[in-house]
Design a protein around this motif. Structure first.
Motif, PDB file in Angstrom:
ATOM      1  N   ALA A 262       6.594 -24.418  -3.085  1.00  0.00           N
ATOM      2  CA  ALA A 262       6.718 -22.924  -3.487  1.00  0.00           C
ATOM      3  C   ALA A 262       5.684 -22.331  -4.362  1.00  0.00           C
ATOM      4  CB  ALA A 262       8.254 -22.849  -4.190  1.00  0.00           C
ATOM      5  N   VAL A 263       4.915 -23.190  -5.045  1.00  0.00           N
ATOM      6  CA  VAL A 263       4.072 -22.341  -6.024  1.00  0.00           C
ATOM      7  C   VAL A 263       2.803 -22.056  -5.154  1.00  0.00           C
ATOM      8  CG1 VAL A 263       2.364 -23.036  -7.825  1.00  0.00           C
ATOM      9  CG2 VAL A 263       4.710 -23.558  -8.237  1.00  0.00           C
ATOM     10  N   GLU A 264       2.389 -22.879  -4.048  1.00  0.00           N
ATOM     11  CA  GLU A 264       1.430 -22.612  -3.358  1.00  0.00           C
ATOM     12  C   GLU A 264       1.629 -21.608  -2.468  1.00  0.00           C
ATOM     13  OE1 GLU A 264      -0.571 -26.964  -2.849  1.00  0.00           O
ATOM     14  OE2 GLU A 264       1.133 -26.666  -1.696  1.00  0.00           O
ATOM     15  N   ARG A 265       2.983 -21.732  -1.832  1.00  0.00           N
ATOM     16  CA  ARG A 265       3.094 -20.312  -1.001  1.00  0.00           C
ATOM     17  C   ARG A 265       3.156 -19.126  -1.590  1.00  0.00           C
ATOM     18  NH1 ARG A 265       7.223 -24.027   0.435  1.00  0.00           N
ATOM     19  NH2 ARG A 265       8.794 -22.640  -0.453  1.00  0.00           N
ATOM     20  N   ASN A 266       3.657 -19.040  -2.841  1.00  0.00           N
ATOM     21  CA  ASN A 266       3.598 -17.769  -3.604  1.00  0.00           C
ATOM     22  C   ASN A 266       2.054 -17.462  -3.824  1.00  0.00           C
ATOM     23  OD1 ASN A 266       6.421 -17.517  -3.689  1.00  0.00           O
ATOM     24  ND2 ASN A 266       6.748 -18.589  -5.388  1.00  0.00           N
ATOM     25  N   ARG A 267       1.447 -18.322  -4.072  1.00  0.00           N
ATOM     26  CA  ARG A 267       0.205 -17.935  -4.526  1.00  0.00           C
ATOM     27  C   ARG A 267      -0.820 -17.282  -3.229  1.00  0.00           C
ATOM     28  NH1 ARG A 267      -2.479 -22.655  -6.441  1.00  0.00           N
ATOM     29  NH2 ARG A 267      -1.334 -21.951  -8.773  1.00  0.00           N
TER      30      ARG A 267
ATOM     31  N   PHE B  10       4.210  -4.114   6.994  1.00  0.00           N
ATOM     32  CA  PHE B  10       3.514  -5.703   7.016  1.00  0.00           C
ATOM     33  C   PHE B  10       4.612  -6.603   6.327  1.00  0.00           C
ATOM     34  CE2 PHE B  10       2.078  -4.521   2.986  1.00  0.00           C
ATOM     35  CZ  PHE B  10       2.117  -5.743   2.104  1.00  0.00           C
ATOM     36  N   GLY B  11       4.599  -7.760   7.204  1.00  0.00           N
ATOM     37  CA  GLY B  11       5.455  -8.825   6.651  1.00  0.00           C
ATOM     38  C   GLY B  11       4.565 -10.209   6.566  1.00  0.00           C
ATOM     39  N   LEU B  12       4.918 -10.845   5.525  1.00  0.00           N
ATOM     40  CA  LEU B  12       4.096 -12.284   5.410  1.00  0.00           C
ATOM     41  C   LEU B  12       5.136 -13.343   5.710  1.00  0.00           C
ATOM     42  CD1 LEU B  12       2.426 -11.484   2.009  1.00  0.00           C
ATOM     43  CD2 LEU B  12       1.541 -11.132   4.526  1.00  0.00           C
ATOM     44  N   THR B  13       4.652 -14.402   6.571  1.00  0.00           N
ATOM     45  CA  THR B  13       5.159 -15.624   6.962  1.00  0.00           C
ATOM     46  C   THR B  13       4.208 -16.792   6.162  1.00  0.00           C
ATOM     47  OG1 THR B  13       6.347 -14.371   8.919  1.00  0.00           O
ATOM     48  CG2 THR B  13       6.153 -17.074   8.769  1.00  0.00           C
ATOM     49  N   ILE B  14       5.018 -17.379   5.617  1.00  0.00           N
ATOM     50  CA  ILE B  14       4.053 -18.744   4.929  1.00  0.00           C
ATOM     51  C   ILE B  14       5.404 -19.906   4.960  1.00  0.00           C
ATOM     52  CG2 ILE B  14       3.032 -19.738   2.939  1.00  0.00           C
ATOM     53  CD1 ILE B  14       3.262 -16.028   2.927  1.00  0.00           C
ATOM     54  N   THR B  15       5.094 -20.813   6.030  1.00  0.00           N
ATOM     55  CA  THR B  15       6.090 -21.655   6.034  1.00  0.00           C
ATOM     56  C   THR B  15       6.043 -22.877   5.088  1.00  0.00           C
ATOM     57  OG1 THR B  15       4.803 -23.033   7.772  1.00  0.00           O
ATOM     58  CG2 THR B  15       6.137 -21.362   8.544  1.00  0.00           C
ATOM     59  N   ARG B  16       7.085 -23.591   5.135  1.00  0.00           N
ATOM     60  CA  ARG B  16       7.119 -24.826   4.112  1.00  0.00           C
ATOM     61  C   ARG B  16       6.066 -25.693   4.744  1.00  0.00           C
ATOM     62  NH1 ARG B  16      13.412 -25.786   3.516  1.00  0.00           N
ATOM     63  NH2 ARG B  16      13.972 -23.777   2.544  1.00  0.00           N
ATOM     64  N   LYS B  17       5.571 -25.826   5.684  1.00  0.00           N
ATOM     65  CA  LYS B  17       4.509 -26.846   6.100  1.00  0.00           C
ATOM     66  C   LYS B  17       3.171 -26.620   5.273  1.00  0.00           C
ATOM     67  CE  LYS B  17       5.628 -27.245  11.029  1.00  0.00           C
ATOM     68  NZ  LYS B  17       5.146 -26.928  12.456  1.00  0.00           N
ATOM     69  N   VAL B  18       2.889 -25.130   4.902  1.00  0.00           N
ATOM     70  CA  VAL B  18       1.766 -24.736   4.111  1.00  0.00           C
ATOM     71  C   VAL B  18       1.863 -25.622   2.700  1.00  0.00           C
ATOM     72  CG1 VAL B  18       0.714 -22.921   3.060  1.00  0.00           C
ATOM     73  CG2 VAL B  18       1.530 -22.633   5.232  1.00  0.00           C
ATOM     74  N   GLY B  19       2.976 -25.727   1.928  1.00  0.00           N
ATOM     75  CA  GLY B  19       2.746 -26.459   0.847  1.00  0.00           C
ATOM     76  C   GLY B  19       4.026 -25.983   0.148  1.00  0.00           C
TER      77      GLY B  19
ATOM     78  N   ALA C 178       0.466 -17.031   7.546  1.00  0.00           N
ATOM     79  CA  ALA C 178      -0.918 -17.802   6.847  1.00  0.00           C
ATOM     80  C   ALA C 178      -0.877 -19.284   7.106  1.00  0.00           C
ATOM     81  CB  ALA C 178      -0.470 -17.699   5.337  1.00  0.00           C
ATOM     82  N   ARG C 179      -1.848 -19.679   6.687  1.00  0.00           N
ATOM     83  CA  ARG C 179      -2.240 -20.907   6.844  1.00  0.00           C
ATOM     84  C   ARG C 179      -2.773 -21.718   5.512  1.00  0.00           C
ATOM     85  NH1 ARG C 179      -4.702 -19.834  12.221  1.00  0.00           N
ATOM     86  NH2 ARG C 179      -2.932 -20.357  13.590  1.00  0.00           N
ATOM     87  N   ARG C 180      -2.532 -22.653   5.458  1.00  0.00           N
ATOM     88  CA  ARG C 180      -2.985 -23.340   3.999  1.00  0.00           C
ATOM     89  C   ARG C 180      -4.457 -23.178   3.495  1.00  0.00           C
ATOM     90  NH1 ARG C 180      -0.730 -26.899   0.571  1.00  0.00           N
ATOM     91  NH2 ARG C 180      -2.240 -27.940  -0.660  1.00  0.00           N
ATOM     92  N   GLU C 181      -5.349 -22.815   4.307  1.00  0.00           N
ATOM     93  CA  GLU C 181      -6.652 -22.749   3.959  1.00  0.00           C
ATOM     94  C   GLU C 181      -6.913 -21.455   3.143  1.00  0.00           C
ATOM     95  OE1 GLU C 181      -5.893 -23.113   7.198  1.00  0.00           O
ATOM     96  OE2 GLU C 181      -6.457 -25.077   7.301  1.00  0.00           O
ATOM     97  N   ILE C 182      -5.995 -20.512   3.201  1.00  0.00           N
ATOM     98  CA  ILE C 182      -6.028 -19.338   2.452  1.00  0.00           C
ATOM     99  C   ILE C 182      -5.935 -19.750   0.858  1.00  0.00           C
ATOM    100  CG2 ILE C 182      -4.972 -17.199   1.774  1.00  0.00           C
ATOM    101  CD1 ILE C 182      -4.189 -16.760   4.445  1.00  0.00           C
ATOM    102  N   LEU C 183      -5.647 -20.651   0.549  1.00  0.00           N
ATOM    103  CA  LEU C 183      -5.528 -21.055  -0.945  1.00  0.00           C
ATOM    104  C   LEU C 183      -7.018 -21.430  -1.443  1.00  0.00           C
ATOM    105  CD1 LEU C 183      -2.729 -23.829  -1.324  1.00  0.00           C
ATOM    106  CD2 LEU C 183      -2.855 -21.493  -2.568  1.00  0.00           C
TER     107      LEU C 183
END
Length: 117
Positions: A47-52, A36-45, A79-84
């Motif tokens: 670096a702290v939020e993307r790592n979380r 598996f691989g994860l993609t979390i773009t900069r649009k999501v937030g 991923a999308r921001r709602e995961i936070l």
């Protein structure tokens, strides 16, 4: 999964869109363990939020969805921001449900994306 080519190859496979993330799954010709691989773009937030988000997804895969992943498949989770703010139990259930659903979904004959040719 680590290389860009592996992530791009998964785009050719099955695609399940949801409110919190998108899963792309590709059947490989071998029967090796699932990757598996994860993609979390900069649009999501930032670096702290993307790592979380990344840590939450990895833990949900480890505890719940990993057992549902099929040998010989590559999974990319976008991923999308709602995961936070999503409760972890709901995130785990939704991820496991979508991973199981990729086994049942037939690859769709999608139209090529603009610029992908």
């Amino acid at each position: 999964m680590r290389t860009r080519a592996e992530f791009l190859a998964a785009r050719r496979g099955r695609r399940l869109n949801g409110p919190h993330f998108l899963i792309e799954a590709l059947k490989r010709p071998d029967e090796a363990p699932p990757r598996f691989g994860l993609t979390i773009t900069r649009k999501v937030g930032n670096a702290v939020e993307r790592n979380r988000i990344r840590r939450r997804l990895r833990e949900a895969i480890r505890l719940h969805a990993g057992a549902d992943m099929v040998r010989g498949f590559d999974y990319v989770i976008v991923a999308r921001r709602e995961i936070l703010t999503l409760p972890f139990d709901e995130l785990s259930r939704e991820l496991a449900r979508r991973v199981r659903k990729t086994q049942l979904a037939e690859p769709s004959a999608r139209t090529p994306r603009p610029g992908s040719e």
